[in-house]
Write an enzyme that holds these catalytic residues in place. Structure first.
Site, PDB file in Angstrom:
ATOM      1  CG  HIS A 134      -0.149   6.663   5.707  1.00 15.02           C
ATOM      2  ND1 HIS A 134       0.929   7.215   6.361  1.00 15.02           N
ATOM      3  CD2 HIS A 134       0.179   5.364   5.514  1.00 15.02           C
ATOM      4  CE1 HIS A 134       1.863   6.308   6.549  1.00 15.02           C
ATOM      5  NE2 HIS A 134       1.432   5.156   6.045  1.00 15.02           N
TER       6      HIS A 134
ATOM      7  N   GLY B 111       0.835  -1.188   0.000  1.00 11.33           N
ATOM      8  CA  GLY B 111       0.000   0.000   0.000  1.00 11.33           C
ATOM      9  C   GLY B 111       0.870   1.238   0.000  1.00 11.33           C
TER      10      GLY B 111
ATOM     11  CD  GLN C 295       3.169   5.650   3.026  1.00  9.30           C
ATOM     12  OE1 GLN C 295       2.197   5.144   2.464  1.00  9.30           O
ATOM     13  NE2 GLN C 295       4.111   4.934   3.618  1.00  9.30           N
TER      14      GLN C 295
ATOM     15  CG  HIS D 250      -0.898   0.924   7.234  1.00  9.36           C
ATOM     16  ND1 HIS D 250      -0.060   0.561   8.267  1.00  9.36           N
ATOM     17  CD2 HIS D 250      -0.168   1.748   6.433  1.00  9.36           C
ATOM     18  CE1 HIS D 250       1.133   1.144   8.080  1.00  9.36           C
ATOM     19  NE2 HIS D 250       1.075   1.859   6.970  1.00  9.36           N
ATOM     20  CD  GLU D 251      -1.091   2.396   2.709  1.00 10.58           C
ATOM     21  OE1 GLU D 251      -0.738   3.603   2.657  1.00 10.58           O
ATOM     22  OE2 GLU D 251      -0.304   1.489   3.029  1.00 10.58           O
TER      23      GLU D 251
ATOM     24  CB  CYS E 250       4.933   2.140   7.731  1.00 12.19           C
ATOM     25  SG  CYS E 250       4.397   3.644   6.912  1.00 12.19           S
ATOM     26  CG  LEU E 251       6.537   1.227   1.695  1.00 12.72           C
ATOM     27  CD1 LEU E 251       5.958   1.586   0.334  1.00 12.72           C
ATOM     28  CD2 LEU E 251       7.671   0.232   1.549  1.00 12.72           C
TER      29      LEU E 251
END
Length: 161
Positions: A136, A46, A51, A132-133, A90-91
């Site tokens: 953000h 994702g 991000q 999760h996304e 998480c990226l």
């Protein structure tokens, strides 16, 4: 297609609510394509616009299942049920993983790249990735929900979101 640079914590944009998308044009389509390529390049499941440094309510999820890539523009959570606890990464937090509790089922409403409204239901890992996304887009980081951080040897097969 362009691979975008991932913004890492503690960048301010990661903790701010994003603005709604109002323009549905070719630039938006290119952005979504770039987000997909960036997510794949960094081996994520994702990616949300903040991000990659953009203050807009856009996120994508692709857990490599039959649903393919889910593009969420201005998403809203309609329903959430049940509970699951599992590992997340998480990226924007390279190498950091922790157990997080989330709803096991979600129903969302969002717009696609053409501005058409749709609803989508998900369970299990897909529901986790969507939540999760979507977090953000509200400036909420998974680290604020971690129950326990995980050591490297506990992480076999965990994908960053």
């Amino acid at each position: 297609m362009t691979i975008r640079k991932i913004v890492n914590y503690p960048a301010e944009i990661l903790e701010q609510p994003c603005k709604p998308v109002t323009k549905f044009d070719r630039k938006l389509g290119k952005l979504l394509d770039d987000m997909y390529d960036t997510m794949i390049q960094y081996d994520g499941v994702g990616l949300a616009a903040p991000q990659i440094g953009l203050d807009v309510r856009i996120a994508i999820v692709d857990i490599d299942d039959e649903h393919g890539t889910i593009e969420m523009i201005n998403p809203r959570l309609l329903e959430a049920e049940g509970e699951q606890t599992g590992p997340e990464g998480c990226l924007s937090f390279p190498g950091l993983f922790g157990d997080v509790t989330r709803a096991n089922y979600v129903k969302i409403e969002a717009l696609n790249r053409k501005g058409k409204k749709y609803t989508f239901e998900a369970e299990g890992f897909l529901a986790r990735a969507i939540q999760h996304e979507m977090d953000h887009l509200d400036g909420v980081l998974f680290t604020s929900k971690v129950i326990r951080y995980l050591e490297e040897e506990e992480l076999k097969g965990v994908e960053p979101e």
